[in-house]
Design a protein around this motif. Sequence first.
Motif, PDB file in Angstrom:
ATOM      1  N   GLU A   1      -3.027  34.909  -1.542  1.00 29.08           N
ATOM      2  CA  GLU A   1      -3.769  33.795  -2.132  1.00 29.08           C
ATOM      3  C   GLU A   1      -4.110  34.056  -3.596  1.00 29.08           C
ATOM      4  OE1 GLU A   1      -7.154  33.018   0.306  1.00 29.08           O
ATOM      5  OE2 GLU A   1      -5.963  32.301   2.002  1.00 29.08           O
ATOM      6  N   CYS A   2      -3.393  34.973  -4.228  1.00 29.26           N
ATOM      7  CA  CYS A   2      -3.603  35.293  -5.641  1.00 29.26           C
ATOM      8  C   CYS A   2      -3.528  34.027  -6.494  1.00 29.26           C
ATOM      9  CB  CYS A   2      -2.546  36.297  -6.102  1.00 29.26           C
ATOM     10  SG  CYS A   2      -2.584  36.660  -7.869  1.00 29.26           S
ATOM     11  N   THR A   3      -4.502  33.861  -7.394  1.00 31.76           N
ATOM     12  CA  THR A   3      -4.552  32.677  -8.257  1.00 31.76           C
ATOM     13  C   THR A   3      -3.877  32.900  -9.607  1.00 31.76           C
ATOM     14  OG1 THR A   3      -6.715  33.342  -9.135  1.00 31.76           O
ATOM     15  CG2 THR A   3      -6.703  31.899  -7.193  1.00 31.76           C
ATOM     16  N   SER A   4      -3.248  34.068  -9.781  1.00 38.82           N
ATOM     17  CA  SER A   4      -2.553  34.408 -11.033  1.00 38.82           C
ATOM     18  C   SER A   4      -3.496  34.420 -12.234  1.00 38.82           C
ATOM     19  CB  SER A   4      -1.391  33.434 -11.291  1.00 38.82           C
ATOM     20  OG  SER A   4      -0.445  33.493 -10.243  1.00 38.82           O
ATOM     21  N   CYS A   5      -4.728  34.886 -12.011  1.00 33.91           N
ATOM     22  CA  CYS A   5      -5.711  34.915 -13.099  1.00 33.91           C
ATOM     23  C   CYS A   5      -5.419  36.018 -14.111  1.00 33.91           C
ATOM     24  CB  CYS A   5      -7.121  35.078 -12.539  1.00 33.91           C
ATOM     25  SG  CYS A   5      -7.450  36.714 -11.832  1.00 33.91           S
ATOM     26  N   GLY A   6      -4.755  37.088 -13.655  1.00 28.94           N
ATOM     27  CA  GLY A   6      -4.407  38.181 -14.557  1.00 28.94           C
ATOM     28  C   GLY A   6      -5.504  39.201 -14.784  1.00 28.94           C
ATOM     29  N   GLN A   7      -6.626  39.092 -14.068  1.00 33.38           N
ATOM     30  CA  GLN A   7      -7.728  40.042 -14.262  1.00 33.38           C
ATOM     31  C   GLN A   7      -7.309  41.470 -13.912  1.00 33.38           C
ATOM     32  OE1 GLN A   7     -10.514  39.610 -15.702  1.00 33.38           O
ATOM     33  NE2 GLN A   7     -11.244  37.535 -15.447  1.00 33.38           N
ATOM     34  N   CYS A   8      -6.499  41.623 -12.875  1.00 33.90           N
ATOM     35  CA  CYS A   8      -6.082  42.973 -12.478  1.00 33.90           C
ATOM     36  C   CYS A   8      -5.274  43.639 -13.585  1.00 33.90           C
ATOM     37  CB  CYS A   8      -5.299  42.937 -11.172  1.00 33.90           C
ATOM     38  SG  CYS A   8      -3.849  41.856 -11.173  1.00 33.90           S
ATOM     39  N   ALA A   9      -4.422  42.873 -14.253  1.00 37.10           N
ATOM     40  CA  ALA A   9      -3.636  43.417 -15.366  1.00 37.10           C
ATOM     41  C   ALA A   9      -4.531  43.724 -16.559  1.00 37.10           C
ATOM     42  CB  ALA A   9      -2.542  42.429 -15.768  1.00 37.10           C
ATOM     43  N   LEU A  10      -5.518  42.867 -16.787  1.00 41.98           N
ATOM     44  CA  LEU A  10      -6.435  43.065 -17.911  1.00 41.98           C
ATOM     45  C   LEU A  10      -7.244  44.345 -17.756  1.00 41.98           C
ATOM     46  CD1 LEU A  10      -7.820  41.928 -20.483  1.00 41.98           C
ATOM     47  CD2 LEU A  10      -9.417  40.744 -18.966  1.00 41.98           C
ATOM     48  N   PHE A  11      -7.661  44.652 -16.533  1.00 41.28           N
ATOM     49  CA  PHE A  11      -8.520  45.804 -16.296  1.00 41.28           C
ATOM     50  C   PHE A  11      -7.751  47.092 -16.028  1.00 41.28           C
ATOM     51  CE2 PHE A  11     -11.655  42.523 -15.916  1.00 41.28           C
ATOM     52  CZ  PHE A  11     -12.848  43.127 -16.283  1.00 41.28           C
TER      53      PHE A  11
ATOM     54  N   TYR B   1       7.001  48.491  -5.975  1.00 44.19           N
ATOM     55  CA  TYR B   1       7.228  47.659  -7.166  1.00 44.19           C
ATOM     56  C   TYR B   1       7.275  46.205  -6.725  1.00 44.19           C
ATOM     57  CZ  TYR B   1       9.357  46.012 -11.526  1.00 44.19           C
ATOM     58  OH  TYR B   1       9.614  45.363 -12.712  1.00 44.19           O
ATOM     59  N   ASP B   2       6.546  45.352  -7.434  1.00 41.33           N
ATOM     60  CA  ASP B   2       6.454  43.948  -7.028  1.00 41.33           C
ATOM     61  C   ASP B   2       6.449  43.047  -8.260  1.00 41.33           C
ATOM     62  OD1 ASP B   2       5.938  41.494  -5.892  1.00 41.33           O
ATOM     63  OD2 ASP B   2       3.965  42.020  -5.088  1.00 41.33           O
ATOM     64  N   ALA B   3       7.521  42.291  -8.419  1.00 39.28           N
ATOM     65  CA  ALA B   3       7.619  41.334  -9.527  1.00 39.28           C
ATOM     66  C   ALA B   3       7.691  39.907  -8.990  1.00 39.28           C
ATOM     67  CB  ALA B   3       8.842  41.646 -10.380  1.00 39.28           C
ATOM     68  N   SER B   4       7.158  39.705  -7.785  1.00 44.62           N
ATOM     69  CA  SER B   4       7.255  38.386  -7.148  1.00 44.62           C
ATOM     70  C   SER B   4       6.342  37.349  -7.792  1.00 44.62           C
ATOM     71  CB  SER B   4       6.906  38.504  -5.659  1.00 44.62           C
ATOM     72  OG  SER B   4       5.539  38.878  -5.488  1.00 44.62           O
ATOM     73  N   SER B   5       5.252  37.812  -8.399  1.00 42.28           N
ATOM     74  CA  SER B   5       4.278  36.891  -8.985  1.00 42.28           C
ATOM     75  C   SER B   5       4.757  36.372 -10.338  1.00 42.28           C
ATOM     76  CB  SER B   5       2.936  37.605  -9.166  1.00 42.28           C
ATOM     77  OG  SER B   5       2.056  36.844  -9.975  1.00 42.28           O
ATOM     78  N   PRO B   6       4.498  35.108 -10.641  1.00 46.94           N
ATOM     79  CA  PRO B   6       4.845  34.588 -11.968  1.00 46.94           C
ATOM     80  C   PRO B   6       3.898  35.101 -13.051  1.00 46.94           C
ATOM     81  CG  PRO B   6       3.680  32.921 -10.712  1.00 46.94           C
ATOM     82  CD  PRO B   6       3.936  34.056  -9.764  1.00 46.94           C
ATOM     83  N   ALA B   7       2.805  35.755 -12.638  1.00 47.77           N
ATOM     84  CA  ALA B   7       1.784  36.179 -13.597  1.00 47.77           C
ATOM     85  C   ALA B   7       1.798  37.669 -13.894  1.00 47.77           C
ATOM     86  CB  ALA B   7       0.395  35.781 -13.094  1.00 47.77           C
ATOM     87  N   ILE B   8       2.068  38.497 -12.882  1.00 41.67           N
ATOM     88  CA  ILE B   8       1.947  39.945 -13.068  1.00 41.67           C
ATOM     89  C   ILE B   8       3.123  40.698 -12.450  1.00 41.67           C
ATOM     90  CG2 ILE B   8      -0.578  39.932 -13.144  1.00 41.67           C
ATOM     91  CD1 ILE B   8      -0.491  40.892 -10.183  1.00 41.67           C
ATOM     92  N   ILE B   9       3.313  41.926 -12.932  1.00 43.32           N
ATOM     93  CA  ILE B   9       4.259  42.863 -12.336  1.00 43.32           C
ATOM     94  C   ILE B   9       3.483  44.115 -11.965  1.00 43.32           C
ATOM     95  CG2 ILE B   9       6.233  44.377 -12.754  1.00 43.32           C
ATOM     96  CD1 ILE B   9       7.389  42.243 -14.553  1.00 43.32           C
ATOM     97  N   ARG B  10       3.657  44.577 -10.739  1.00 42.92           N
ATOM     98  CA  ARG B  10       2.955  45.768 -10.252  1.00 42.92           C
ATOM     99  C   ARG B  10       3.953  46.906 -10.064  1.00 42.92           C
ATOM    100  NH1 ARG B  10       0.967  45.744  -5.532  1.00 42.92           N
ATOM    101  NH2 ARG B  10      -1.018  46.765  -5.941  1.00 42.92           N
ATOM    102  N   ASP B  11       3.724  48.014 -10.764  1.00 49.86           N
ATOM    103  CA  ASP B  11       4.557  49.210 -10.650  1.00 49.86           C
ATOM    104  C   ASP B  11       3.640  50.368 -10.266  1.00 49.86           C
ATOM    105  OD1 ASP B  11       6.284  51.304 -10.827  1.00 49.86           O
ATOM    106  OD2 ASP B  11       6.945  50.909 -12.876  1.00 49.86           O
ATOM    107  N   MET B  12       3.531  50.623  -8.967  1.00 45.32           N
ATOM    108  CA  MET B  12       2.541  51.563  -8.468  1.00 45.32           C
ATOM    109  C   MET B  12       2.874  53.026  -8.746  1.00 45.32           C
ATOM    110  SD  MET B  12      -0.023  49.864  -7.305  1.00 45.32           S
ATOM    111  CE  MET B  12       0.261  48.969  -8.831  1.00 45.32           C
ATOM    112  N   ALA B  13       4.061  53.307  -9.265  1.00 41.01           N
ATOM    113  CA  ALA B  13       4.369  54.678  -9.689  1.00 41.01           C
ATOM    114  C   ALA B  13       3.475  55.086 -10.858  1.00 41.01           C
ATOM    115  CB  ALA B  13       5.840  54.793 -10.077  1.00 41.01           C
ATOM    116  N   LYS B  14       2.944  54.096 -11.575  1.00 34.89           N
ATOM    117  CA  LYS B  14       2.110  54.359 -12.752  1.00 34.89           C
ATOM    118  C   LYS B  14       0.613  54.286 -12.445  1.00 34.89           C
ATOM    119  CE  LYS B  14       5.699  52.341 -15.676  1.00 34.89           C
ATOM    120  NZ  LYS B  14       6.059  51.227 -16.585  1.00 34.89           N
ATOM    121  N   CYS B  15       0.270  54.060 -11.185  1.00 32.65           N
ATOM    122  CA  CYS B  15      -1.133  53.903 -10.794  1.00 32.65           C
ATOM    123  C   CYS B  15      -1.854  55.249 -10.805  1.00 32.65           C
ATOM    124  CB  CYS B  15      -1.208  53.280  -9.400  1.00 32.65           C
ATOM    125  SG  CYS B  15      -2.890  53.077  -8.779  1.00 32.65           S
TER     126      CYS B  15
END
Length: 215
Positions: free
Chosen positions: A192-202, A136-150
């Motif tokens: 080097e994530c640019t916080s574009c949000g594409q990963c969340a969108l897809f 689980y990673d909420a460090s980014s100001p743009a996205i939250i990653r919860d890999m239990a749901k992957c």
Amino acid sequence: MKVAEVTVYVNGKEVKVPENITVLEACERAGVDVPTLCHHPRLGESIGACRVCIVEIEGVKNLQPACVTKVRDGMKIKTHTERVKKAVRFNLALLLSEHPNDCMTCEANGRCEFQDLIYEYNVEPIFGYGSDEGPYDASSPAIIRDMAKCIKCQRCVRACSELQGMYIYSMTERGYKTLPMTPFEIPVYETECTSCGQCALFCPTGAIVENSAVR
């Protein structure tokens, strides 16, 4: 130069299509909806990871993933036979058995592609629901990653590399342990994530969602 065409039959309907396209694309041109999870029209060649788009092809013993199988002249494709629906339901059930039962509290509830297919095919998990514990990673100001749901579809990996050219994620481990992770599993904020949000969108589930300031 004009691309050569072939004739295929989708659920008995004759369709002329370019010879270099996939069965999934041929089905789309025939107006037939085939379920998918790892495929996305804005991404490059499909990888056949989820096995949800399987179809029956006359003369071929095993069911084939439509997103990576190329058409051939005279091919007869069946998309919604009982055999196909049973196999799709089974594959979805396997994915659901590794997925936590938290739809009602998930950020993606109501706009989750995986959830839509679970409801459409009336799927129940085979071995019970999966754990809600995972990276689980909420460090980014743009996205939250919860890999239990992957569900390991790799769309986030491909969107990041193919559309943004950033290569923030790659698939780690093998088998059921495989997950899209950052290098050395460092927090996204330190990459080097640019916080574009594409990963969340897809993402077709709630594994990657926008990090909203209001919760």
